[in-house]
Design an enzyme around this catalytic site. Structure first.
Site, PDB file in Angstrom:
ATOM      1  N   LYS A  90       2.158  -0.364   0.834  1.00 20.09           N
ATOM      2  CA  LYS A  90       3.008  -1.551   0.962  1.00 20.09           C
ATOM      3  C   LYS A  90       4.258  -1.278   1.788  1.00 20.09           C
ATOM      4  CE  LYS A  90       1.831  -3.378  -3.638  1.00 20.09           C
ATOM      5  NZ  LYS A  90       1.150  -4.660  -3.357  1.00 20.09           N
ATOM      6  N   GLY A 223      -1.633 -10.434 -11.689  1.00 18.64           N
ATOM      7  CA  GLY A 223      -1.808 -10.877 -13.070  1.00 18.64           C
ATOM      8  C   GLY A 223      -3.198 -10.664 -13.630  1.00 18.64           C
TER       9      GLY A 223
END
Lengths: 301, 195
Positions: A90, A223
């Site tokens: 990232k 999630g």
């Protein structure tokens, strides 16, 4: 007739087809967040199609606060050495230099990610300038198309990372895919209005009207904590899943990782889903979205 | 002979792209995820994807043995990239637990061209497709390092390293014909099915 030695063949690297093509090859798979080589090995052993190397999983970033940055190159290289599957990493939103460093490290995909603290509050990275492909998050179709127009080769619905709560992932996925379905029935005049409302380039909106799909693969993140969560988002139309904290914050990561891989491959088969969901121990602790101080999904413009 | 029905191994990978290619050729295709799906197909496409993941899923879904049996009996197969690795008799740089079918007598090295940044497109001359070169897309691609007797090399890159091979009715490519609009390799597979 064919010349089988071929002399020197002329190779073109970093093309759209090559960059989007790797995303195509990851379809139907699970990409797992890992923070060290040992976790990367567990992920590969469980059947992950790729790993995402990062310093802290999103639930720890959420807990610790402070500025979250690109990972230490040494850690990323340590992971590249122990696994043979693709390694992603990232960069902060708009942080061109972090992305350049990740390209120099030869990571396989760069995630310009809202999970890290943004470096630029107006601009995303010009992703066309890189030979390594980028994945970007999106909460709605407009955001997805803006990222694609900047050169993203894969979109992931953002969800709300580090919560173990799939509700935001479902919201974003339904928003993106629902709008795509509506656009396919719009007439020419309505497409101009769609482009305006989505704040997205008209040619991309017209392309969706024609093809009924995003021009790049569409995965889901944020999630996913159980095999059933993975099956849910795949049934809603995601083509693969990113699992962050959901694996290594569960009580038995090895079991959970395998179960999510198996559920992803068999997402339409309730008997298999029932079998793999048994005896996994505790999933990661979940958070109610209404209680969050920071919504990571609101980062990105 | 009636048009064959082709299965696409649908455990992981670019399954949809092979479906589209077969659809454009007017060939009926079905997803193969479980043993019972195998009974319905005359040939199988093994798509690109992550070969180590597909190997695990074949075992988990109890599909490895029945599929190996069909291939032994001579079912035609077409493997691209990861699919080529799955069909090979030997995998180099694979995981220790990684299985392959040995349906074609070749040794294949995984990720032979490097990481994603080294992935590339090129035009290749392919034996049997003399009209024009095939536009080939290589993504973290494997290469063939050894071919056994009876294996035909259909295309190669520098130093004669094979990237497309055929043995009987089993066809393999290091690259991804499913990523390009050129359907000639899929056609070659279907034409070769009769043996």
């Amino acid at each position: 007739m064919a010349d089988l030695t071929n002399g020197i063949i002329s190779r073109t690297t970093g093309t759209d087809l090559v960059k989007r093509g790797l995303a195509d090859m990851l379809k139907g798979g699970v990409i797992m967040d890992v923070v060290d080589p040992a976790q990367a090995k567990i992920a590969e052993d469980a059947g992950a199609v790729a790993v995402m190397a990062l310093e802290r999983v999103p639930s720890d970033i959420r807990r610790d606060g402070g500025v979250a940055r690109m990972s230490d190159p040494e850690m990323i290289q340590g992971i590249q050495e122990v696994v043979s599957i693709p390694v992603m990493a990232k960069a902060r939103i708009g942080h061109i230099a972090e992305a350049q460093i990740l390209q120099a490290l030869r990571v396989d995909y760069i995630d310009e990610s809202e999970v890290l603290t943004p470096a630029d509050e107006a601009h995303h990275i010009d992703k066309w300038a890189f030979d390594v492909p980028f994945v970007c998050g999106a909460t709605n179709l407009g955001e997805a198309l803006r990222r694609i127009s900047e050169g993203a080769c894969m979109i992931r619905s953002k969800g709300e990372a580090g919560t173990g709560n799939v509700v935001e992932a479902v919201r974003h996925l339904r928003s993106i895919l629902g709008d795509i379905r509506k656009i396919t029935t719009a007439d020419q005049a309505e497409l101009f209005d769609w482009a305006k409302r989505l704040q997205a380039p008209l040619p991309l909106v017209q392309e969706i009207a024609e093809t009924g799909t995003l021009p790049v693969p569409m995965f889901c993140a944020g999630g996913i904590a159980t095999p059933a969560d993975a099956a849910l988002v795949l049934q809603l139309g995601a083509q693969a899943v990113f699992v962050g904290s959901g694996i290594f914050k569960s009580s038995d990561p090895t079991l959970m990782a395998k179960a999510i891989v198996e559920a992803t491959a068999n997402y339409l088969d309730p008997d298999i889903l029932a079998k793999v969901s048994r005896g996994l121990g505790d999933a990661m602790p979940g958070l109610e979205i209404g209680t969050l101080e920071t919504k990571l999904s609101e980062r990105g413009w | 002979m009636a048009l064959p029905r082709i299965g696409v191994l649908a455990l992981q990978g670019a399954v949809d792209l092979h479906f589209h290619a077969l659809e454009r050729l007017g060939v009926e295709s079905v997803e193969v995820r479980r043993t019972e799906d195998l009974a319905r197909v005359d040939g199988l496409v093994l798509p690109g994807g992550e070969s180590s993941t597909i190997s695990k899923l074949l075992v988990i879904n109890e599909l490895f043995e029945p599929l190996a049996e069909r291939l032994n009996e001579g079912m035609p197969a077409f493997g691209t990239c990861a699919g080529m690795i799955m069909l090979a008799s030997e995998i180099l740089d694979g995981r220790d637990d990684q299985l392959s079918f040995g349906a074609i007598d070749i040794s294949v090295r995984r990720n032979a061209f490097g990481r994603q940044i080294d992935s590339f497109e090129t035009d290749l001359s392919v034996i049997g497709l003399p009209e024009s070169p095939v536009h080939a897309v290589f993504i973290r691609a494997p290469v063939v390092e050894r071919v056994g007797p009876g294996v035909e090399i259909l295309a190669a890159v520098e130093e004669g390293r094979p990237v497309a091979c055929r043995q009987g009715n089993v066809l393999v490519t290091s690259f991804h014909p499913e990523l390009s609009p050129d359907l000639r390799l899929h056609e070659l597979f279907i034409k070769g099915m009769a043996g």
